[in-house]
Write an enzyme that holds these catalytic residues in place. Sequence first.
Site, PDB file in Angstrom:
ATOM      1  N   HIS A 267       6.879 100.697  -3.147  1.00 46.25           N
ATOM      2  CA  HIS A 267       6.079 100.506  -4.351  1.00 46.25           C
ATOM      3  C   HIS A 267       6.704 101.282  -5.497  1.00 46.25           C
ATOM      4  O   HIS A 267       7.270 102.353  -5.279  1.00 46.25           O
ATOM      5  CB  HIS A 267       4.635 100.985  -4.129  1.00 46.25           C
ATOM      6  CG  HIS A 267       3.704 100.442  -5.155  1.00 46.25           C
ATOM      7  ND1 HIS A 267       3.515 101.037  -6.372  1.00 46.25           N
ATOM      8  CD2 HIS A 267       2.953  99.318  -5.145  1.00 46.25           C
ATOM      9  CE1 HIS A 267       2.671 100.302  -7.076  1.00 46.25           C
ATOM     10  NE2 HIS A 267       2.317  99.248  -6.364  1.00 46.25           N
ATOM     11  N   ASP A 318       0.455  93.992  -0.254  1.00 45.41           N
ATOM     12  CA  ASP A 318       0.794  92.659   0.254  1.00 45.41           C
ATOM     13  C   ASP A 318       1.059  92.636   1.750  1.00 45.41           C
ATOM     14  O   ASP A 318       1.055  91.568   2.363  1.00 45.41           O
ATOM     15  CB  ASP A 318       2.035  92.133  -0.478  1.00 45.41           C
ATOM     16  CG  ASP A 318       1.730  91.900  -1.942  1.00 45.41           C
ATOM     17  OD1 ASP A 318       0.712  91.281  -2.224  1.00 45.41           O
ATOM     18  OD2 ASP A 318       2.516  92.354  -2.798  1.00 45.41           O
TER      19      ASP A 318
END
Length: 381
Positions: A267, A318
Amino acid sequence: MNQAKDAAGSAVATGLRGVVAAASSISDVNGEKGELIYQGLDIHDLAAKSTFEEVVFLLRNGCLPKRAELDELRKNIAGSYELPERVIALIKECPTDAEPMDTLRTAISALSFFDKESRDLSREASIRVATRLTARFPTIVAAMGRVRNGLDPIDPKPELNIATNFLYMLKGELPDEFDAHVLDVALILQADHELNASTFTARVVAGTLADMYSAVTAALGALSGPLHGGANTAVMKMLLEIGNVDNVDGYVKDALAKKKKIMGFGHAVYRTEDPRATHLRRFSKEMGQRKGDTKWYDMTAKLEEAMKREKGLLPNVDCYSASTYYMMGIPLDLYTPIFAISRISGWTAHILEQYADNKLIRPRAEYVGPRNVPYVPIDER
Ligand SMILES: CC(C)(COP(=O)(O)OP(=O)(O)OC[C@H]1O[C@@H](n2cnc3c(N)ncnc32)[C@H](O)[C@@H]1OP(=O)(O)O)[C@@H](O)C(=O)NCCC(=O)NCCS
């Protein structure tokens, strides 16, 4: 320009990393601590106790709704679920093999033709427009999910909340209660995430005092890119390609040796676990247990172990949403449109915030091209 320069003498913050481009009270990400808050409320509390409709209210108003306020919002959302006939006709005209994000973007843009308040940027009118958009995203996604398979769109049921109604309109039958609950929480988790690429896009467009439909249409374009909203579908495609849990370690080693990125991990901001992944991991596991097959959860958990061991990378939002949506029977290419069904709440809250204290967003570029180039007539070039 009064800006720090890097070692190479450039003032460019590549990708605008670290640049604070807006003051906002809507959400905050603490990447070191792995915290996400909406208007001061912790995402874990909201995931455990709230509903998506409450979060829609919270993001735009700064506090949780009182009962009467929530009832009114629900009534306004339910009253806006239905699409204008001509937008349904437009969805039917889209090619059956169109990318769902392209159909969604086109339908949202077309909706502006039928909204007489679209050019009224007052807070009151903008809130009504935001509510209509929030209500109509799921109707459009469900309609396109059916129409491309030769099925008729299903009329929304005003008594259902957004998550339940979406699953009902997509599948043509009332969903299992657990599935509807999981989707409701997934919508809460993805509702806002500070100045991510699509939200920034929405604010840039709103900053020109363009209407909300233009800002949201542009945001949809940004969300459609694989580095932003497309990763959840890519995770599920990867799980299907890997096939079973015994192949996971070999797949990861091979992919990393080829310098390939494993979708669903890493991320730009979080250095600890993405707090949204914590809930989706639990749902993926429970969904598998309830449906009598934990294969997709087991594979994702094994991927998680391998990525932590090999690269020190942790799952993002996700990672587990992919298997969760798959087990709900949602087609792979609708995962990003579902992200949009959630994120419209954040986009519209940011657009309202931008309109309320607007300044045109207009950064500078560091010019690195040549100067003093003489103009050569065309026949002498
Ligand atoms: C999300 C993402 C773009 C964040 O990127 P970032 O913080 O800018 O980090 P970078 O892309 O610069 O990567 C830093 C290093 O980690 C590696 N890395 C990051 N994510 C990786 C992943 N998912 N798989 C394998 N390696 C990864 C990069 O290859 C790079 O390695 P290097 O230093 O050896 O070159 C990135 O982690 C990614 O592409 N993840 C996969 C896509 C995804 O899941 N997106 C959804 C985000 S919610």
